[in-house]
Structure formats: structure tokens, C-alpha cells
Design a protein around this motif. Sequence first.
Motif, PDB file in Angstrom:
ATOM      1  N   LEU A 372       0.827  -1.200   0.000  1.00 36.26           N
ATOM      2  CA  LEU A 372       0.000   0.000   0.000  1.00 36.26           C
ATOM      3  C   LEU A 372       0.865   1.255   0.000  1.00 36.26           C
ATOM      4  N   SER A 373       1.948   1.238   0.750  1.00 40.91           N
ATOM      5  CA  SER A 373       2.874   2.373   0.756  1.00 40.91           C
ATOM      6  C   SER A 373       3.585   2.510  -0.583  1.00 40.91           C
ATOM      7  N   ALA A 374       3.933   1.385  -1.204  1.00 41.51           N
ATOM      8  CA  ALA A 374       4.551   1.433  -2.530  1.00 41.51           C
ATOM      9  C   ALA A 374       3.590   2.047  -3.545  1.00 41.51           C
ATOM     10  N   MET A 375       2.329   1.680  -3.438  1.00 38.15           N
ATOM     11  CA  MET A 375       1.301   2.215  -4.322  1.00 38.15           C
ATOM     12  C   MET A 375       1.129   3.720  -4.124  1.00 38.15           C
ATOM     13  N   THR A 376       1.106   4.145  -2.869  1.00 41.06           N
ATOM     14  CA  THR A 376       0.932   5.562  -2.564  1.00 41.06           C
ATOM     15  C   THR A 376       2.139   6.382  -3.010  1.00 41.06           C
ATOM     16  N   SER A 377       3.336   5.832  -2.893  1.00 39.36           N
ATOM     17  CA  SER A 377       4.538   6.527  -3.370  1.00 39.36           C
ATOM     18  C   SER A 377       4.440   6.817  -4.858  1.00 39.36           C
ATOM     19  N   ALA A 378       4.003   5.822  -5.616  1.00 40.46           N
ATOM     20  CA  ALA A 378       3.829   6.032  -7.052  1.00 40.46           C
ATOM     21  C   ALA A 378       2.736   7.054  -7.341  1.00 40.46           C
TER      22      ALA A 378
END
Length: 458
Positions: A372-378
Amino acid sequence: MQSQPDASQASIGTLPRTGPEIMARLEGLPFTRLHKRFITIIGLAYLFDAADVALLTFVLAPISAELHIDKIQSGTIASMAFVGMAIGSICSGWLCDRFGRRPVFTYSMLLWGAASLFTAFTWDYGSLLTARFFTGIGMGAELPCAMALASEFLTKKRRGTFLGSAQVLVILSFLFSGGITLLVGWRTAFIIMFVLSMFSFVVRRGVPESIRWQVTHGRLEAAQKTLARFEAAAPPGSITTITPPPPVDGSTIPASRGPLRDLFAGAQGKRTVTAWTMWFFQLMAQYGITIWIAKLLFDNGASIASSIGITMLMQVWGIPGALTSSFLLERLGRRPIYMAAAVCTAAAAFWYGNAPSPAMAIVAGSVLQFFLSAMTSALNAYTPELFSTACRATGIGTATACGRVSSVIGPLVVPAILLTWGYAATFIVLGFCFLAAATAVLAMGRETRGKSLEEAVQ
């Protein structure tokens, strides 16, 4: 051997005369100490804002107990902050594009700080609802300004990494909010938020106006002076070795119909819809999970302290997720990273909802937070690149407003799904929201890696 000219002398002697030349020089700058200083200040302001958002996750249970608020009212309080954020995002985005990034950024911090102080002295459900609404307006107003400012200071070589890594600040703010909740009461915690909002005076004194905004609004003299500060801060002699990219035609054309109408001018309309869809579906699922996760643990028998501790433990795994995504954004691109992270997040949500034991739930929740954090970073890196300078803050503001509207829906829908279909079905539904966001990027998104902000919208 002739010595190299001083950086400040070089910049003063060769000031660019036109908007495209200023843009080219800005894009060709090395990463100076001023870049580091401004990004640090903006990052800290963003961290403090995110800490106030995260605080409600931890204090919802003790507030409900002290003020005798039932579950439906608790959900309404959580949602009311997001209603305020939606209003703040739209209004501040328009104001930023019309009157500048820095002043709106500064006043938004003062607004949420004052509202947080009011929250500390609320006495019943009605006063708390009002306080969280105005806090939401201030918090929602800050994000478009912060994203626009940061993206417009950074060059294409570093923009994705820095904007993506902002998610680490969100996670740190979550841990900070949880920590102070364990150490002090919820009223004192909101007073601390008010004190942190005074950082706005550092923002006002330490951050200049966006050069790109100045150029777009015809303030070339101000843009030249700001650019000269950056060039003077470059290492001695480095100005003479910079090879700026060629100017992009049309990169300095101001909004001709107003920022809101420019969101749908030509090809910009497709990019706007892409951003709106991403924010709507991702935040519906994200806040449906985040707002209720500690409360659900508490309702299932965990103490307030243990539910906070478990939630914080799972959140920590978002840090490597955000850092991994930020590293890959400049190497693989925004679209593939976002879509891959979304699919993995959906799978992790399904796993979490069907975990056979508490221990497995913690493992699944940690994996969920990683992706979820990886998704939000993008998402953070990609969104500013989808809009032209003339309507960038408005675009970010309306996109985040879509996310705030869905954030109102998420915390309200989760209890209804839980009561009707159970825990597993709830996370299946939330997982499909992540897949919907990925589908929008696949169908309508365009890659922006390695492009200046002007090139990305050509």
C-alpha cells in the motif's frame, strides 16, 4: 590557468530573458543546498499535516469513551474531517494556481493548527464534529500546495524519487501520532498539533515562490531573481558546465480559461480523469482499512494500548515499501510500479481478510502496508506530472478531493459490510477498489518517467 567564474557571478551575468529559457535553466540545475533546504522544509510541513490526519486513528476510541459517542457518530467524525479536506483541496488548488503556492501553503497550516487547538477543548459530539471539519479544510488545503511546490522545484532526474519518498513521512507521522497518544491524552495530543502548526512561519520565511508559477503568470523578473538564488548556491564553476534541455514550446502559456476549465482542455481532460479515478478508488480502500483497523482490534477485545501497538507494528513495514517504490520509479517508470503495487495490495487485502489466526493477520497486515505504501509513493510522484503548471495545483486539489470524498465513504461503508457479509468479504471489496485504480492507469495513463513537467504534458 584562468579560474572558473563564481557561480553567483555567472548566474547574474547571463540571466535568461524569456520564460522558456528560465524553464530550461531551472531544469538544468544541479541539486543545490537550496533544493535540500526547501525540500526539507516542505517535507516537515507535510509530516506535521499528516500527523494530524493520522492522530484520529489512535484517539477515536478514547474520544468515543470520554464523550460517550457511539459507533455511528464515530464514523461520522472520521468522515467529517474528509469532507473538510475535500473542500480545502479544491479551494486551495484554485487559489494556488491564481495567487501562488507559498501564501496558500502557509495559511493552510495556520488554519488546521487553530482547529486542532479547538479540538483539544471540545466538550461534546457537536463541537468535535465542527472542530474536525475545519481541521480537515486546513489539512486538505495544504497537500495540493506542498505537492505543487515540491514537484516544481525538482528536476526530472530526482522528482520521482523525492515525491515518492514523501510516503515515508506519512508513515513516520503515523508512528509519531501513535507514540504521543500512548504518552499523553488525546486533548494534549491536539495541543501538540497546534504547536507544530507554528512551523508555518518557517515556511513563509524559508521557501520562495515556485519559479514555474512565476513564469506561467508572466512574473519573469521575480523568476529570474529566484533562479539566480539557486544558481548562486550551486558548486563553484558548475554553472558553466550545465547543459540545460531545450525549451518546450507552450510550456509557459498561462491559464486562458481559468484553472478549473483548463483541467479539461484538449488532452488534459484524459489525464485529469486518470488522476481523479486513481485517487477515488485508492483512498476509498486505504482509509476504509486505516481508520477502522485500530478500532476493530479494540472492539474484538484488545486493549487500546495493544491495538495501537499492533497497528504501529504493521505500519512500520510501509517504510521499506515506500523506499523500494521510490527507488524503482526512476528506473522502471510510474505506470508499471503503480499497477504492480495495486495488484499486490489487492492480493494482500484478500489475505488479511482471510487470515486464519491473529499471528497470520499481523503478517498479512504487514505485507498489506508494504505494498500500500509502494502504491501511494507512485501515486504521489505521478499525480503532479499529469497536469500543466497553469492548473497543476487545481488538478492535484480536485484529484485529492476525489480521494477525500471516497474517504468519507470508506469508513462509513466498512461497518455496514462487516455487519452484512463479515470480515473476509470486507477486504475483498476493498481489494477490488485497488484493482479499479490500476485499471484506470492501464487504460488511460501515460508514462512520465525521464520527462520535465513541461514535456510530460505535451
